[in-house]
Write a protein that holds these residues in place. Structure first.
Motif, PDB file in Angstrom:
ATOM      1  N   ARG A 228       0.836  -1.213   0.000  1.00  0.00           N
ATOM      2  CA  ARG A 228       0.000   0.000   0.000  1.00  0.00           C
ATOM      3  C   ARG A 228       0.868   1.259   0.000  1.00  0.00           C
ATOM      4  N   LEU A 229       1.939   1.242   0.784  1.00  0.00           N
ATOM      5  CA  LEU A 229       2.841   2.388   0.825  1.00  0.00           C
ATOM      6  C   LEU A 229       3.553   2.602  -0.512  1.00  0.00           C
ATOM      7  N   VAL A 230       3.956   1.518  -1.151  1.00  0.00           N
ATOM      8  CA  VAL A 230       4.594   1.612  -2.466  1.00  0.00           C
ATOM      9  C   VAL A 230       3.617   2.181  -3.483  1.00  0.00           C
ATOM     10  N   GLU A 231       2.379   1.681  -3.493  1.00  0.00           N
ATOM     11  CA  GLU A 231       1.362   2.188  -4.430  1.00  0.00           C
ATOM     12  C   GLU A 231       1.071   3.657  -4.181  1.00  0.00           C
TER      13      GLU A 231
ATOM     14  N   ALA B  30       3.131   5.866  -2.884  1.00  0.00           N
ATOM     15  CA  ALA B  30       4.304   6.619  -3.348  1.00  0.00           C
ATOM     16  C   ALA B  30       4.294   6.753  -4.866  1.00  0.00           C
ATOM     17  N   LYS B  31       3.910   5.703  -5.578  1.00  0.00           N
ATOM     18  CA  LYS B  31       3.835   5.758  -7.046  1.00  0.00           C
ATOM     19  C   LYS B  31       2.795   6.783  -7.482  1.00  0.00           C
ATOM     20  N   ARG B  32       1.610   6.766  -6.852  1.00  0.00           N
ATOM     21  CA  ARG B  32       0.557   7.738  -7.194  1.00  0.00           C
ATOM     22  C   ARG B  32       1.033   9.159  -6.949  1.00  0.00           C
ATOM     23  N   GLU B  33       1.679   9.368  -5.799  1.00  0.00           N
ATOM     24  CA  GLU B  33       2.162  10.706  -5.476  1.00  0.00           C
ATOM     25  C   GLU B  33       3.233  11.161  -6.454  1.00  0.00           C
ATOM     26  N   LYS B  34       4.074  10.257  -6.912  1.00  0.00           N
ATOM     27  CA  LYS B  34       5.103  10.596  -7.889  1.00  0.00           C
ATOM     28  C   LYS B  34       4.460  11.012  -9.207  1.00  0.00           C
TER      29      LYS B  34
END
Length: 190
Positions: free
Chosen positions: A15-18, A20-24
């Motif tokens: 969830r944290l990786v996803e 971070a990807k969305r925020e990027k």
């Protein structure tokens, strides 16, 4: 118990990786928008400068239209999606700015097909394509013309801008050129 702990830890990490990807992706889209705005403003201010140098009577109107477009960029461009109708309204405002500059020697048509109601798109996706047609297809071209087609069909948006180019201009590239088109392409990828 250990397996449940690892599964919980692993799913939390996912969830944290996803996130971070969305925020990027969101940050990159904002960066692209911030690059489009100065590019657009720079070109429009050059147009107003041209009119002011020639004491054109519609310089005030052009400044007013630029203010309307800046309002769009300040407020609507920060949204993730806007109605395509609204983007089309701002395209028409931009065209009117250019008509003031070029007058009757410019032949431009805007053709819209399909029902635009409730169709949403990212802001500043279409406007840079129209701006590019003016930038490269009007100044040095004999009998300049620009054709804009917007078609909504089968839940797809088709947008096309065609313009004439000056002889030999296709071979000449300015190192600063291409920012608008590169940003549109990257925005579509994101």
């Amino acid at each position: 118990v250990m397996m449940a702990y690892f599964f919980f830890f692993w799913s939390r990490q996912q969830r944290l990786v996803e996130k971070a990807k969305r925020e990027k992706v969101e940050a990159e889209l904002e960066l692209l928008k911030s690059q489009v705005e100065p590019h657009f403003i720079f070109n429009t201010l050059n147009n107003i400068y041209y009119l002011a140098q020639n004491n054109h009577p519609r310089t005030g109107e052009m400044i007013y239209r630029l203010a309307q477009l800046l309002s769009y960029m300040l407020y609507d461009s920060r949204k993730s999606l806007i109605p395509v109708e609204k983007e089309l309204d701002y395209i028409r405002d931009y065209i009117n700015l250019e008509r003031i500059r070029y007058g009757e020697k410019l032949d431009i048509s805007v053709n819209v097909y399909g029902v635009l109601k409730d169709v949403m798109a990212p802001p500043l996706l279409l406007l840079p394509l129209v701006e590019n047609a003016f930038k490269h297809g009007v100044g040095l071209v004999v009998d300049p013309s620009i054709e804009i087609y917007l078609n909504i069909s089968d839940k797809k948006l088709h947008f096309s801008v065609r313009n004439k180019i000056a002889p030999g201009s296709a071979e000449v590239k300015d190192n600063r050129s291409g920012i608008g088109l590169k940003n549109v392409q990257r925005g579509l990828e994101l």
